[in-house]
Write a protein that holds these residues in place. Structure first.
Motif, short mmCIF file in Angstrom:
data_model
loop_
_atom_site.label_atom_id
_atom_site.label_comp_id
_atom_site.label_asym_id
_atom_site.label_seq_id
_atom_site.Cartn_x
_atom_site.Cartn_y
_atom_site.Cartn_z
N SER A 1 -3.65 9.23 1.88
CA SER A 1 -4.65 9.62 0.89
C SER A 1 -5.23 10.97 1.30
O SER A 1 -5.89 11.08 2.35
N CYS B 1 1.04 -2.84 5.96
CA CYS B 1 1.07 -1.75 4.99
C CYS B 1 0.25 -0.53 5.47
O CYS B 1 -0.75 -0.68 6.19
N TRP B 2 0.72 0.64 5.00
CA TRP B 2 0.07 1.91 5.31
C TRP B 2 0.01 2.73 4.03
O TRP B 2 0.82 2.57 3.12
N GLY B 3 -0.98 3.67 4.00
CA GLY B 3 -1.08 4.55 2.83
C GLY B 3 -1.53 5.94 3.21
O GLY B 3 -2.21 6.15 4.22
N PHE C 1 -5.28 -4.94 1.58
CA PHE C 1 -4.21 -5.10 0.59
C PHE C 1 -3.90 -6.58 0.38
O PHE C 1 -4.27 -7.43 1.20
N SER D 1 -4.30 -2.99 -3.85
CA SER D 1 -5.23 -2.51 -2.83
C SER D 1 -6.35 -1.74 -3.50
O SER D 1 -6.13 -1.06 -4.52
N LEU E 1 -3.68 -0.10 6.32
CA LEU E 1 -4.21 -1.06 5.35
C LEU E 1 -4.28 -2.48 5.89
O LEU E 1 -4.85 -3.35 5.25
N GLN F 1 4.07 4.44 -5.30
CA GLN F 1 2.79 4.99 -5.73
C GLN F 1 2.07 3.97 -6.61
O GLN F 1 2.42 3.81 -7.78
N THR G 1 2.24 4.97 -0.64
CA THR G 1 2.09 3.75 0.17
C THR G 1 3.46 3.28 0.64
O THR G 1 4.48 3.47 -0.05
N TYR G 2 3.51 2.65 1.79
CA TYR G 2 4.73 1.97 2.27
C TYR G 2 4.31 0.77 3.10
O TYR G 2 3.19 0.72 3.64
N CYS G 3 5.22 -0.20 3.21
CA CYS G 3 4.93 -1.44 3.95
C CYS G 3 6.15 -1.81 4.79
O CYS G 3 7.26 -1.27 4.63
N ALA H 1 -4.92 5.23 -2.47
CA ALA H 1 -3.81 5.90 -1.77
C ALA H 1 -2.82 6.41 -2.79
O ALA H 1 -2.48 5.72 -3.76
#
Length: 519
Positions: free
Chosen positions: A131, A127-129, A159, A70, A138, A100, A77-79, A74
């Protein structure tokens, strides 16, 4: 091979196990066990050979080298991922953990290497992050597995998750790609028990004859074990048919046994074509079993060897009888010739027989005729077609025990082939296959089941031998009705071209070897 070991089970609810991605014929059995031993069920045969089961979705895949990337900076991050629009699973699974991305990418192999995909299945990813304390979406998207592409890529707004596709299972294993091709494997022969140590040793592979073979044989005779030996030979000539592949080298043998009135059980798979011996513990049951062997190559299996019944106190006594066909005068279907004629337009031939003499004119009482005549005259559009089938019936009352082997011997006589006036008594033979008769009416032979697609017989010269053990064994045992054999010609398709091929055959003798159980 053992597929799975399941835990303890109580009550009447079924245990279920799914064996996926199969095509072909298989045998299964289940066994219960505890500290004192194992008890096996009988075999169940399953056939997954329906051509309708062959779909474009031919393989299962796993993911390798799975990468997340991506451009969004960030620090955590997790998905989530979903297969076939199903439930979502978090990456990482623990809701308190994150990954990370370093240098804007991260390897997700540990999280997604266990995912299984098939051709045409979908993989969805969201996905999300985080920051600087801010949660950033994402994106989300899905991709479909395409076997022609080495990778799968899911591209969200900000991403990309990509992975290499690696085949882990196939509905059409390379061995099975020509499953529709006819395969001929010669059956094993001369199955019997022996108490001769030299015979026992000679049936082990050459590398075992110096030490292990003698050790096994000596020990088996000292303990009273059963020693079974047999032979297998590749065919001397290939089957003369472009649609039939003749196997000249096999992978090994399946050994079966059964008791009177029961179904055969596979008791041993020998994955060595050079080992034609099997040592079995002595039978403790009052009922003595019968054994037979089949050769195999990949998923293809031969017919049975001779069936060998174990005899108390020693080897079985073999008796061979020779039987000639029931004369035509005693059975109206013996030597029956079935003519089928189709004429588009009478060209004024006045009923003359085109092409050659009538094949059955002057046929002797011990002769049959098999073949066809296709006659097409373009000038007046005359289509004249005949095919000739002939049957044989044998009285099997002289056979007084279980059949070990049966062979039909006969001689080829007059042959007319290719064109009028082309005569031959060897080489070319116009019969194609020998079949079992199943339905007979006064109008002729209406139906028959293919017994075995044989060679064109031509390779063996004027004398022919056909192994008919399976049919004769069933007739003597009473498991099927003896209505005789039917010979068919090589072409019954009625093509619009001139072609003649018919042969006469005589001197029929059925040699049947059976076990004399009275001794």
């Amino acid at each position: 091979k053992r597929l799975v070991t399941l835990g303890p089970h109580y009550g009447d609810k079924f245990i279920e196990y799914k064996d996926l991605n199969l095509y072909g014929k298989f045998q299964y059995y289940a066994a219960a066990f505890n500290a004192f031993g194992e008890s096996a069920d009988s075999f169940m045969s399953v056939d997954f050979s329906d051509k309708g089961c062959i779909e474009p979705r031919v393989a299962d895949y796993k993911l390798n080298q799975v990468q997340f990337s991506s451009d969004v900076p960030a620090d955590r991050t997790y998905c989530y991922y979903s297969l076939q629009e199903g439930d979502w699973s978090r990456i990482p699974a623990d809701p308190q953990l994150f990954f990370q991305p370093l240098n804007k990418s991260f390897n997700l192999n540990d999280q997604l290497s266990t995912v299984r995909l098939s051709s045409g299945s979908t993989l969805s990813v969201e996905c999300w992050g985080w920051s600087g304390g801010e949660l950033i979406f994402l994106g989300t998207d899905k991709a479909t597995v395409d076997p022609s592409q080495p990778q799968i890529q899911v591209k969200g707004d900000q991403f990309v998750v990509s992975g290499d596709l690696t085949v882990i299972g196939s509905y059409l294993d390379p061995v099975l790609m020509d499953i529709t091709k006819k395969i001929y494997i010669r059956p094993p022969e001369n199955l019997e028990s022996t108490n001769n140590i030299d015979v026992c040793i000679s049936h082990f592979p050459l590398a075992m004859r110096g030490l292990l073979g003698p050790l096994f044989c000596k020990s088996s005779f000292e303990t009273g074990s059963i020693v079974l030996v047999w032979d297998w030979y590749p065919p001397l000539f290939p089957i003369d048919d472009p649609e039939v592949e003749t196997v000249t080298a096999i992978d090994g043998y399946y050994v079966y046994k059964y008791y009177p009135g029961e179904k055969p059980l596979l008791i041993k798979t020998i994955n060595n074509p050079m080992q034609t011996v099997l040592i079995q513990p002595a039978e403790s049951s009052l009922k003595l079993p019968t054994f037979f062997v089949r050769a195999f190559k990949n998923i293809h299996v031969s017919g049975d060897s001779n069936h060998y019944p174990l005899i108390a106190g020693g080897s079985a006594a073999f008796i061979t009888v020779s039987i000639t066909p029931v004369p035509h005068s005693e059975n109206e279907i013996s030597y029956f010739v079935d003519d089928v004629t189709l004429v588009k337009e009478d060209c004024g031939s006045g009923g003359s027989y085109p092409g050659s003499e009538p094949p059955h004119d002057g046929l002797k009482s011990d002769e049959i005729v098999v073949g066809y005549e296709h006659y097409f005259e373009d000038g007046c559009v005359e289509l004249f077609d005949r095919y000739f089938r002939s049957s044989l019936l044998f009285d099997l009352t002289p056979v007084e025990g279980p059949v070990s082997k049966a062979e039909l011997n006969y001689v080829q006589g007059r042959t007319i082939a290719d064109a009028p006036g082309t005569y031959s008594t060897g080489g070319q033979s116009c019969a194609d296959s020998l079949n079992i008769t199943t339905t007979i009416s006064t109008g002729g032979i209406e139906a028959f089941d293919p017994y075995r697609t044989l060679s064109k017989y031509g390779y063996s010269g004027v004398t022919h031998t056909v192994n008919v053990t399976e049919a004769v064994r069933d007739w003597v045992a009473g498991s099927s009705l003896n209505q005789g054999f039917v010979f068919t010609g090589r072409d019954e398709s009625f093509p619009e071209e001139n072609d003649i091929c018919w042969s006469r055959y005589n001197n029929f003798v059925l040699y049947v070897t059976y076990f004399d159980l009275s001794k």
